[in-house]
Design an enzyme around this catalytic site. Sequence first.
Site, PDB file in Angstrom:
ATOM      1  N   GLU A 297      20.117  27.232  16.234  1.00  0.00           N
ATOM      2  CA  GLU A 297      19.674  27.248  17.630  1.00  0.00           C
ATOM      3  C   GLU A 297      19.010  28.577  17.994  1.00  0.00           C
ATOM      4  O   GLU A 297      18.011  28.599  18.722  1.00  0.00           O
ATOM      5  CB  GLU A 297      20.874  26.979  18.552  1.00  0.00           C
ATOM      6  CG  GLU A 297      21.419  25.556  18.460  1.00  0.00           C
ATOM      7  CD  GLU A 297      22.181  25.274  17.173  1.00  0.00           C
ATOM      8  OE1 GLU A 297      22.264  24.099  16.773  1.00  0.00           O
ATOM      9  OE2 GLU A 297      22.696  26.235  16.546  1.00  0.00           O
TER      10      GLU A 297
ATOM     11  N   ILE B 223      32.848  39.914   8.961  1.00  0.00           N
ATOM     12  CA  ILE B 223      32.128  40.972   8.256  1.00  0.00           C
ATOM     13  C   ILE B 223      32.255  40.787   6.745  1.00  0.00           C
ATOM     14  O   ILE B 223      33.359  40.855   6.178  1.00  0.00           O
ATOM     15  CB  ILE B 223      32.660  42.371   8.654  1.00  0.00           C
ATOM     16  CG1 ILE B 223      32.624  42.534  10.178  1.00  0.00           C
ATOM     17  CG2 ILE B 223      31.848  43.460   7.960  1.00  0.00           C
ATOM     18  CD1 ILE B 223      31.255  42.316  10.811  1.00  0.00           C
TER      19      ILE B 223
ATOM     20  N   ILE C 279      25.158  10.584  -3.649  1.00  0.00           N
ATOM     21  CA  ILE C 279      24.676  10.058  -4.928  1.00  0.00           C
ATOM     22  C   ILE C 279      25.794  10.047  -5.965  1.00  0.00           C
ATOM     23  O   ILE C 279      25.928   9.106  -6.756  1.00  0.00           O
ATOM     24  CB  ILE C 279      23.465  10.877  -5.422  1.00  0.00           C
ATOM     25  CG1 ILE C 279      22.234  10.569  -4.554  1.00  0.00           C
ATOM     26  CG2 ILE C 279      23.161  10.581  -6.897  1.00  0.00           C
ATOM     27  CD1 ILE C 279      21.045  11.471  -4.812  1.00  0.00           C
TER      28      ILE C 279
ATOM     29  N   LEU D  17      27.830  43.760  13.113  1.00  0.00           N
ATOM     30  CA  LEU D  17      27.211  43.482  14.408  1.00  0.00           C
ATOM     31  C   LEU D  17      28.079  42.527  15.221  1.00  0.00           C
ATOM     32  O   LEU D  17      28.393  42.778  16.383  1.00  0.00           O
ATOM     33  CB  LEU D  17      25.808  42.890  14.214  1.00  0.00           C
ATOM     34  CG  LEU D  17      25.065  42.451  15.480  1.00  0.00           C
ATOM     35  CD1 LEU D  17      24.766  43.654  16.374  1.00  0.00           C
ATOM     36  CD2 LEU D  17      23.761  41.731  15.120  1.00  0.00           C
ATOM     37  N   THR D  18      28.504  41.418  14.606  1.00  0.00           N
ATOM     38  CA  THR D  18      29.242  40.362  15.304  1.00  0.00           C
ATOM     39  C   THR D  18      30.631  40.823  15.726  1.00  0.00           C
ATOM     40  O   THR D  18      31.326  41.532  14.990  1.00  0.00           O
ATOM     41  CB  THR D  18      29.368  39.123  14.397  1.00  0.00           C
ATOM     42  OG1 THR D  18      28.068  38.670  14.052  1.00  0.00           O
ATOM     43  CG2 THR D  18      30.111  38.006  15.101  1.00  0.00           C
TER      44      THR D  18
ATOM     45  N   ASN E 225      33.966  38.226  20.652  1.00  0.00           N
ATOM     46  CA  ASN E 225      33.426  37.588  21.853  1.00  0.00           C
ATOM     47  C   ASN E 225      31.915  37.744  22.015  1.00  0.00           C
ATOM     48  O   ASN E 225      31.349  37.317  23.026  1.00  0.00           O
ATOM     49  CB  ASN E 225      34.120  38.154  23.101  1.00  0.00           C
ATOM     50  CG  ASN E 225      35.592  37.785  23.150  1.00  0.00           C
ATOM     51  OD1 ASN E 225      35.950  36.623  23.021  1.00  0.00           O
ATOM     52  ND2 ASN E 225      36.444  38.789  23.303  1.00  0.00           N
TER      53      ASN E 225
ATOM     54  N   GLU F 283      23.786  34.992  10.207  1.00  0.00           N
ATOM     55  CA  GLU F 283      22.579  35.768  10.543  1.00  0.00           C
ATOM     56  C   GLU F 283      21.683  35.040  11.545  1.00  0.00           C
ATOM     57  O   GLU F 283      20.452  35.074  11.450  1.00  0.00           O
ATOM     58  CB  GLU F 283      21.815  36.160   9.278  1.00  0.00           C
ATOM     59  CG  GLU F 283      22.651  37.070   8.385  1.00  0.00           C
ATOM     60  CD  GLU F 283      21.850  37.834   7.363  1.00  0.00           C
ATOM     61  OE1 GLU F 283      20.678  38.167   7.637  1.00  0.00           O
ATOM     62  OE2 GLU F 283      22.407  38.114   6.292  1.00  0.00           O
TER      63      GLU F 283
END
Length: 385
Positions: free
Chosen positions: A373, A163, A343, A131-132, A135, A369
Amino acid sequence: MIAEAIDKHEKQEILDNITQSVKEFAEKHIKPQMMEWDESQEFPIHVFKELGKMGLMGMLVPEEYGGSGFGYHEYVAGIVALSKVDPSIGLSMAAHNSLCTNQILMFGNEEQKRKYLPKLATAEWIGAWGLTEPNTGSDAGNMKTTAVQDGDYFIINGAKNFITHGKTGQVAVIMTRTGAPNTSSNSTAFILEKGMAGFTAGRKENKLGMRASETTELIFDNVRVHKSQMLGNVGEGFHQAMKILDGGRISIAALSLGIAIGAYEAALQYSKERHQFGQNIGKFQAIGFKLAEMATEIEASTLLIEKACDLKDANKAVTTASAMAKYYASEVCVRVANDAVQIFGGYGYTKDYPVEKFYRDSKLCTIGEGTTEIQKLVISRNLFK
Protein backbone atom coordinates in the site's frame (compact mmCIF):
# COMPACT_ATOMS: atom_id res chain seq x y z
CA MET A 1 29.01 -0.07 -30.56
CA ILE A 2 31.77 -2.72 -30.45
CA ALA A 3 33.10 -1.37 -27.13
CA GLU A 4 29.56 -1.30 -25.75
CA ALA A 5 29.02 -4.92 -26.79
CA ILE A 6 32.30 -5.96 -25.12
CA ASP A 7 31.34 -4.15 -21.92
CA LYS A 8 27.93 -5.82 -21.95
CA HIS A 9 29.52 -9.23 -22.49
CA GLU A 10 32.00 -8.68 -19.65
CA LYS A 11 29.22 -7.51 -17.35
CA GLN A 12 27.12 -10.58 -18.14
CA GLU A 13 30.12 -12.79 -17.46
CA ILE A 14 30.53 -11.19 -14.03
CA LEU A 15 26.82 -11.68 -13.29
CA ASP A 16 27.03 -15.33 -14.37
CA ASN A 17 30.10 -15.91 -12.19
CA ILE A 18 28.38 -14.38 -9.14
CA THR A 19 25.28 -16.49 -9.73
CA GLN A 20 27.27 -19.70 -10.17
CA SER A 21 29.54 -19.19 -7.16
CA VAL A 22 26.60 -18.33 -4.89
CA LYS A 23 24.62 -21.30 -6.20
CA GLU A 24 27.48 -23.69 -5.45
CA PHE A 25 27.98 -22.20 -1.98
CA ALA A 26 24.25 -22.34 -1.16
CA GLU A 27 23.86 -25.94 -2.31
CA LYS A 28 26.79 -27.04 -0.15
CA HIS A 29 26.57 -24.83 2.95
CA ILE A 30 22.94 -23.64 3.21
CA LYS A 31 20.52 -26.16 1.72
CA PRO A 32 21.48 -29.14 3.92
CA GLN A 33 20.71 -27.24 7.15
CA MET A 34 18.17 -24.61 6.18
CA MET A 35 15.14 -26.48 7.53
CA GLU A 36 16.90 -27.00 10.88
CA TRP A 37 17.57 -23.26 11.06
CA ASP A 38 13.98 -22.58 10.06
CA GLU A 39 12.54 -24.81 12.78
CA SER A 40 14.80 -23.47 15.53
CA GLN A 41 14.96 -19.86 14.27
CA GLU A 42 18.75 -20.08 14.42
CA PHE A 43 20.64 -17.20 12.84
CA PRO A 44 23.60 -19.00 11.21
CA ILE A 45 26.20 -16.30 11.66
CA HIS A 46 28.97 -18.61 10.39
CA VAL A 47 27.30 -18.59 6.97
CA PHE A 48 27.51 -14.81 6.81
CA LYS A 49 31.17 -14.87 7.81
CA GLU A 50 31.76 -17.10 4.78
CA LEU A 51 29.65 -14.83 2.57
CA GLY A 52 31.86 -11.99 3.80
CA LYS A 53 34.96 -13.85 2.61
CA MET A 54 33.26 -14.22 -0.78
CA GLY A 55 32.65 -10.47 -0.97
CA LEU A 56 28.86 -10.70 -0.72
CA MET A 57 28.50 -8.69 2.50
CA GLY A 58 30.03 -5.55 1.04
CA MET A 59 28.93 -5.74 -2.56
CA LEU A 60 28.19 -2.02 -2.93
CA VAL A 61 31.16 -0.85 -0.84
CA PRO A 62 34.15 0.48 -2.85
CA GLU A 63 37.32 -1.59 -2.77
CA GLU A 64 39.19 1.15 -0.88
CA TYR A 65 36.97 0.39 2.11
CA GLY A 66 37.32 -3.38 1.82
CA GLY A 67 34.24 -4.01 -0.32
CA SER A 68 33.63 -5.60 -3.70
CA GLY A 69 32.89 -2.33 -5.50
CA PHE A 70 29.97 -3.71 -7.49
CA GLY A 71 26.84 -1.98 -8.74
CA TYR A 72 23.20 -2.91 -8.24
CA HIS A 73 22.99 -5.45 -11.07
CA GLU A 74 25.72 -7.57 -9.47
CA TYR A 75 24.21 -7.04 -6.02
CA VAL A 76 20.79 -8.21 -7.24
CA ALA A 77 22.34 -11.30 -8.82
CA GLY A 78 23.76 -12.27 -5.43
CA ILE A 79 20.46 -11.79 -3.61
CA VAL A 80 18.48 -13.74 -6.22
CA ALA A 81 20.89 -16.68 -6.18
CA LEU A 82 20.77 -16.93 -2.37
CA SER A 83 17.00 -16.47 -2.17
CA LYS A 84 16.31 -19.23 -4.70
CA VAL A 85 17.68 -21.61 -2.06
CA ASP A 86 16.88 -19.93 1.29
CA PRO A 87 15.12 -16.54 1.34
CA SER A 88 16.07 -16.06 5.01
CA ILE A 89 19.73 -15.90 4.07
CA GLY A 90 18.95 -13.66 1.10
CA LEU A 91 17.02 -11.29 3.35
CA SER A 92 19.80 -10.94 5.92
CA MET A 93 22.45 -10.49 3.25
CA ALA A 94 20.31 -7.78 1.61
CA ALA A 95 19.51 -5.99 4.88
CA HIS A 96 23.17 -5.91 5.90
CA ASN A 97 24.26 -4.49 2.53
CA SER A 98 21.51 -2.03 1.71
CA LEU A 99 20.56 -0.57 5.09
CA CYS A 100 23.20 -0.17 7.81
CA THR A 101 26.25 -0.51 5.56
CA ASN A 102 24.79 1.59 2.76
CA GLN A 103 23.73 4.47 5.00
CA ILE A 104 27.25 4.76 6.39
CA LEU A 105 28.61 4.57 2.84
CA MET A 106 26.23 7.20 1.47
CA PHE A 107 26.12 9.65 4.38
CA GLY A 108 29.08 8.94 6.63
CA ASN A 109 32.14 11.16 6.80
CA GLU A 110 35.55 9.79 5.86
CA GLU A 111 36.44 8.87 9.43
CA GLN A 112 33.18 6.96 9.89
CA LYS A 113 33.59 5.14 6.59
CA ARG A 114 37.12 4.01 7.37
CA LYS A 115 36.14 2.93 10.88
CA TYR A 116 33.04 0.89 10.03
CA LEU A 117 32.92 -0.13 6.36
CA PRO A 118 35.90 -2.53 6.32
CA LYS A 119 34.43 -4.48 9.26
CA LEU A 120 30.94 -4.52 7.74
CA ALA A 121 32.08 -5.36 4.20
CA THR A 122 33.91 -8.47 5.40
CA ALA A 123 31.16 -9.47 7.90
CA GLU A 124 33.61 -9.14 10.78
CA TRP A 125 30.72 -7.06 12.09
CA ILE A 126 27.06 -7.63 11.24
CA GLY A 127 24.95 -4.49 10.75
CA ALA A 128 21.46 -3.55 11.93
CA TRP A 129 19.23 -0.63 10.94
CA GLY A 130 16.48 0.91 13.04
CA LEU A 131 13.55 2.96 11.77
CA THR A 132 10.36 1.04 12.67
CA GLU A 133 8.87 1.36 16.16
CA PRO A 134 6.01 -0.42 17.94
CA ASN A 135 3.58 2.42 17.18
CA THR A 136 5.20 4.00 14.12
CA GLY A 137 5.81 1.96 11.00
CA SER A 138 5.18 4.02 7.89
CA ASP A 139 4.39 7.04 10.12
CA ALA A 140 8.10 7.66 10.73
CA GLY A 141 7.63 11.39 11.33
CA ASN A 142 5.96 10.53 14.63
CA MET A 143 8.82 8.45 16.08
CA LYS A 144 8.93 8.09 19.84
CA THR A 145 12.67 7.35 20.00
CA THR A 146 14.28 10.68 20.85
CA ALA A 147 17.80 12.06 20.93
CA VAL A 148 18.25 15.08 23.22
CA GLN A 149 21.47 17.06 22.96
CA ASP A 150 23.61 17.44 26.08
CA GLY A 151 26.76 19.36 25.16
CA ASP A 152 28.87 17.24 22.81
CA TYR A 153 26.62 14.23 23.43
CA PHE A 154 23.08 13.11 22.65
CA ILE A 155 20.93 11.09 25.06
CA ILE A 156 18.80 8.50 23.24
CA ASN A 157 15.66 6.95 24.74
CA GLY A 158 13.03 4.75 23.13
CA ALA A 159 12.69 1.44 21.31
CA LYS A 160 12.66 -0.01 17.80
CA ASN A 161 11.07 -3.25 16.65
CA PHE A 162 11.23 -5.66 13.71
CA ILE A 163 14.96 -5.00 13.51
CA THR A 164 16.98 -7.44 11.39
CA HIS A 165 20.13 -8.50 13.30
CA GLY A 166 19.02 -6.51 16.36
CA LYS A 167 20.64 -9.01 18.73
CA THR A 168 23.64 -10.22 16.74
CA GLY A 169 24.62 -6.97 15.03
CA GLN A 170 27.70 -5.24 16.42
CA VAL A 171 26.80 -1.90 14.86
CA ALA A 172 23.44 -0.28 14.19
CA VAL A 173 22.32 2.84 12.34
CA ILE A 174 19.37 4.29 14.25
CA MET A 175 16.90 6.99 13.28
CA THR A 176 15.87 9.21 16.18
CA ARG A 177 13.54 12.18 16.58
CA THR A 178 15.38 15.41 17.39
CA GLY A 179 12.47 17.79 16.67
CA ALA A 180 8.77 18.05 17.37
CA PRO A 181 6.55 15.17 16.14
CA ASN A 182 5.31 15.39 12.55
CA THR A 183 7.45 18.40 11.65
CA SER A 184 9.94 18.65 8.81
CA SER A 185 13.59 17.78 9.42
CA ASN A 186 12.82 16.30 12.84
CA SER A 187 14.96 13.14 12.54
CA THR A 188 18.67 12.47 13.02
CA ALA A 189 20.66 9.28 12.39
CA PHE A 190 23.34 7.87 14.71
CA ILE A 191 25.78 4.97 14.55
CA LEU A 192 25.60 2.89 17.74
CA GLU A 193 27.90 0.06 18.76
CA LYS A 194 27.02 -3.04 20.73
CA GLY A 195 28.10 -2.68 24.35
CA MET A 196 27.18 0.99 24.76
CA ALA A 197 25.59 1.53 28.16
CA GLY A 198 21.79 1.38 27.91
CA PHE A 199 21.78 -0.06 24.36
CA THR A 200 20.30 -3.58 24.45
CA ALA A 201 18.31 -6.04 22.35
CA GLY A 202 14.78 -6.96 23.40
CA ARG A 203 12.70 -9.98 22.53
CA LYS A 204 13.19 -12.00 19.38
CA GLU A 205 10.13 -12.26 17.12
CA ASN A 206 8.61 -15.70 16.49
CA LYS A 207 7.80 -15.37 12.79
CA LEU A 208 5.73 -17.12 10.14
CA GLY A 209 8.60 -17.16 7.66
CA MET A 210 12.15 -15.89 7.14
CA ARG A 211 12.84 -17.63 10.43
CA ALA A 212 16.62 -17.93 10.07
CA SER A 213 16.88 -14.16 9.62
CA GLU A 214 17.06 -12.69 13.11
CA THR A 215 14.40 -10.09 14.01
CA THR A 216 14.35 -8.42 17.44
CA GLU A 217 13.59 -5.28 19.39
CA LEU A 218 16.21 -2.65 20.18
CA ILE A 219 15.95 -0.72 23.44
CA PHE A 220 17.60 2.61 24.29
CA ASP A 221 17.73 3.61 27.95
CA ASN A 222 19.63 6.89 28.33
CA VAL A 223 22.20 5.86 25.72
CA ARG A 224 24.90 8.53 25.71
CA VAL A 225 26.28 9.01 22.19
CA HIS A 226 28.98 11.47 21.14
CA LYS A 227 28.11 13.83 18.30
CA SER A 228 30.89 12.23 16.24
CA GLN A 229 28.56 9.22 15.86
CA MET A 230 25.96 11.32 14.05
CA LEU A 231 25.48 10.61 10.32
CA GLY A 232 25.33 13.93 8.52
CA ASN A 233 23.72 16.80 10.38
CA VAL A 234 20.89 17.22 12.84
CA GLY A 235 17.54 16.94 11.06
CA GLU A 236 18.77 14.95 8.04
CA GLY A 237 17.83 11.46 9.26
CA PHE A 238 14.46 11.10 7.57
CA HIS A 239 15.80 12.32 4.22
CA GLN A 240 18.66 9.84 4.52
CA ALA A 241 16.30 7.00 5.41
CA MET A 242 14.12 7.65 2.36
CA LYS A 243 17.20 7.53 0.10
CA ILE A 244 18.27 4.29 1.74
CA LEU A 245 14.81 2.79 1.25
CA ASP A 246 14.93 3.62 -2.46
CA GLY A 247 17.82 1.17 -2.77
CA GLY A 248 16.40 -1.16 -0.14
CA ARG A 249 13.25 -1.64 -2.19
CA ILE A 250 15.38 -2.92 -5.05
CA SER A 251 16.81 -5.40 -2.54
CA ILE A 252 13.36 -6.64 -1.53
CA ALA A 253 12.32 -6.84 -5.17
CA ALA A 254 15.39 -9.04 -5.80
CA LEU A 255 14.55 -11.15 -2.76
CA SER A 256 11.01 -11.54 -4.14
CA LEU A 257 12.37 -12.53 -7.53
CA GLY A 258 14.59 -15.20 -6.00
CA ILE A 259 11.63 -16.67 -4.10
CA ALA A 260 9.45 -16.63 -7.21
CA ILE A 261 12.11 -18.33 -9.35
CA GLY A 262 12.80 -20.94 -6.67
CA ALA A 263 9.11 -21.77 -6.27
CA TYR A 264 8.51 -21.78 -10.04
CA GLU A 265 11.46 -24.05 -10.81
CA ALA A 266 10.37 -26.50 -8.12
CA ALA A 267 6.79 -26.51 -9.46
CA LEU A 268 7.95 -26.92 -13.06
CA GLN A 269 10.16 -29.87 -12.18
CA TYR A 270 7.41 -31.50 -10.13
CA SER A 271 4.89 -31.05 -12.96
CA LYS A 272 7.24 -33.05 -15.19
CA GLU A 273 7.71 -35.84 -12.65
CA ARG A 274 4.20 -36.22 -11.25
CA HIS A 275 2.01 -38.47 -13.40
CA GLN A 276 -1.77 -38.71 -13.25
CA PHE A 277 -4.18 -40.28 -15.74
CA GLY A 278 -1.28 -41.59 -17.81
CA GLN A 279 0.66 -38.36 -18.32
CA ASN A 280 2.69 -35.81 -16.40
CA ILE A 281 0.50 -33.13 -14.83
CA GLY A 282 2.24 -30.33 -16.72
CA LYS A 283 0.40 -31.44 -19.85
CA PHE A 284 -2.95 -30.59 -18.28
CA GLN A 285 -4.05 -27.10 -19.27
CA ALA A 286 -4.91 -26.14 -15.68
CA ILE A 287 -1.28 -26.72 -14.63
CA GLY A 288 0.30 -25.52 -17.87
CA PHE A 289 -1.53 -22.19 -17.67
CA LYS A 290 -0.42 -21.68 -14.07
CA LEU A 291 3.19 -22.25 -15.10
CA ALA A 292 2.78 -19.87 -18.07
CA GLU A 293 1.48 -17.12 -15.78
CA MET A 294 4.30 -17.72 -13.31
CA ALA A 295 6.99 -17.54 -15.98
CA THR A 296 5.54 -14.37 -17.51
CA GLU A 297 5.24 -12.55 -14.20
CA ILE A 298 8.78 -13.54 -13.26
CA GLU A 299 10.03 -12.10 -16.54
CA ALA A 300 8.12 -8.86 -15.94
CA SER A 301 9.54 -8.62 -12.40
CA THR A 302 13.04 -9.12 -13.78
CA LEU A 303 12.66 -6.27 -16.25
CA LEU A 304 11.30 -3.86 -13.62
CA ILE A 305 14.23 -4.67 -11.34
CA GLU A 306 16.75 -4.23 -14.16
CA LYS A 307 15.33 -0.80 -14.94
CA ALA A 308 15.60 0.24 -11.29
CA CYS A 309 19.20 -1.05 -11.18
CA ASP A 310 20.09 0.92 -14.31
CA LEU A 311 18.75 4.13 -12.78
CA LYS A 312 20.42 3.51 -9.42
CA ASP A 313 23.80 2.77 -10.95
CA ALA A 314 23.50 5.90 -13.12
CA ASN A 315 22.70 8.01 -10.01
CA LYS A 316 19.35 8.98 -11.50
CA ALA A 317 16.03 9.35 -9.68
CA VAL A 318 14.91 5.86 -8.74
CA THR A 319 12.09 6.35 -6.23
CA THR A 320 9.23 5.48 -8.60
CA ALA A 321 11.08 2.69 -10.39
CA SER A 322 12.18 1.01 -7.15
CA ALA A 323 8.68 1.29 -5.69
CA MET A 324 7.20 -0.26 -8.85
CA ALA A 325 9.75 -3.08 -8.83
CA LYS A 326 9.20 -3.81 -5.14
CA TYR A 327 5.40 -3.61 -5.37
CA TYR A 328 5.12 -5.83 -8.43
CA ALA A 329 7.82 -8.38 -7.64
CA SER A 330 6.65 -8.87 -4.05
CA GLU A 331 3.05 -9.49 -5.07
CA VAL A 332 4.24 -11.82 -7.84
CA CYS A 333 6.33 -13.91 -5.44
CA VAL A 334 3.30 -14.46 -3.18
CA ARG A 335 1.15 -15.52 -6.15
CA VAL A 336 3.86 -17.79 -7.57
CA ALA A 337 4.54 -19.42 -4.20
CA ASN A 338 0.81 -19.95 -3.67
CA ASP A 339 0.39 -21.54 -7.11
CA ALA A 340 3.48 -23.69 -6.55
CA VAL A 341 1.91 -25.15 -3.41
CA GLN A 342 -1.27 -25.80 -5.41
CA ILE A 343 0.64 -27.62 -8.14
CA PHE A 344 2.31 -29.84 -5.54
CA GLY A 345 -1.08 -30.59 -4.01
CA GLY A 346 -0.93 -32.27 -0.62
CA TYR A 347 2.83 -32.62 -0.84
CA GLY A 348 3.14 -28.85 -1.17
CA TYR A 349 1.66 -28.51 2.29
CA THR A 350 4.42 -30.57 3.88
CA LYS A 351 7.95 -29.60 4.88
CA ASP A 352 9.39 -32.41 2.78
CA TYR A 353 9.16 -30.22 -0.31
CA PRO A 354 10.59 -26.70 -0.76
CA VAL A 355 7.45 -24.81 -1.80
CA GLU A 356 5.98 -24.83 1.72
CA LYS A 357 8.88 -22.68 2.90
CA PHE A 358 8.78 -20.39 -0.14
CA TYR A 359 5.08 -19.88 0.60
CA ARG A 360 5.72 -18.84 4.21
CA ASP A 361 8.74 -16.71 3.36
CA SER A 362 7.07 -14.86 0.49
CA LYS A 363 4.59 -12.83 2.53
CA LEU A 364 7.25 -10.74 4.23
CA CYS A 365 8.16 -9.24 0.85
CA THR A 366 4.81 -7.41 0.61
CA ILE A 367 5.36 -5.90 4.08
CA GLY A 368 9.06 -5.20 4.73
CA GLU A 369 10.66 -1.87 3.75
CA GLY A 370 7.27 -0.38 2.93
CA THR A 371 4.04 -2.32 2.42
CA THR A 372 2.40 -2.79 -0.95
CA GLU A 373 0.00 0.00 0.00
CA ILE A 374 2.89 2.38 0.74
CA GLN A 375 4.49 1.52 -2.62
CA LYS A 376 1.22 2.43 -4.36
CA LEU A 377 1.14 5.69 -2.38
CA VAL A 378 4.72 6.53 -3.43
CA ILE A 379 3.99 5.71 -7.07
CA SER A 380 0.68 7.59 -7.25
CA ARG A 381 2.10 10.72 -5.60
CA ASN A 382 4.99 10.77 -8.05
CA LEU A 383 2.56 10.51 -10.96
CA PHE A 384 1.23 13.95 -10.04
CA LYS A 385 4.61 15.66 -9.56
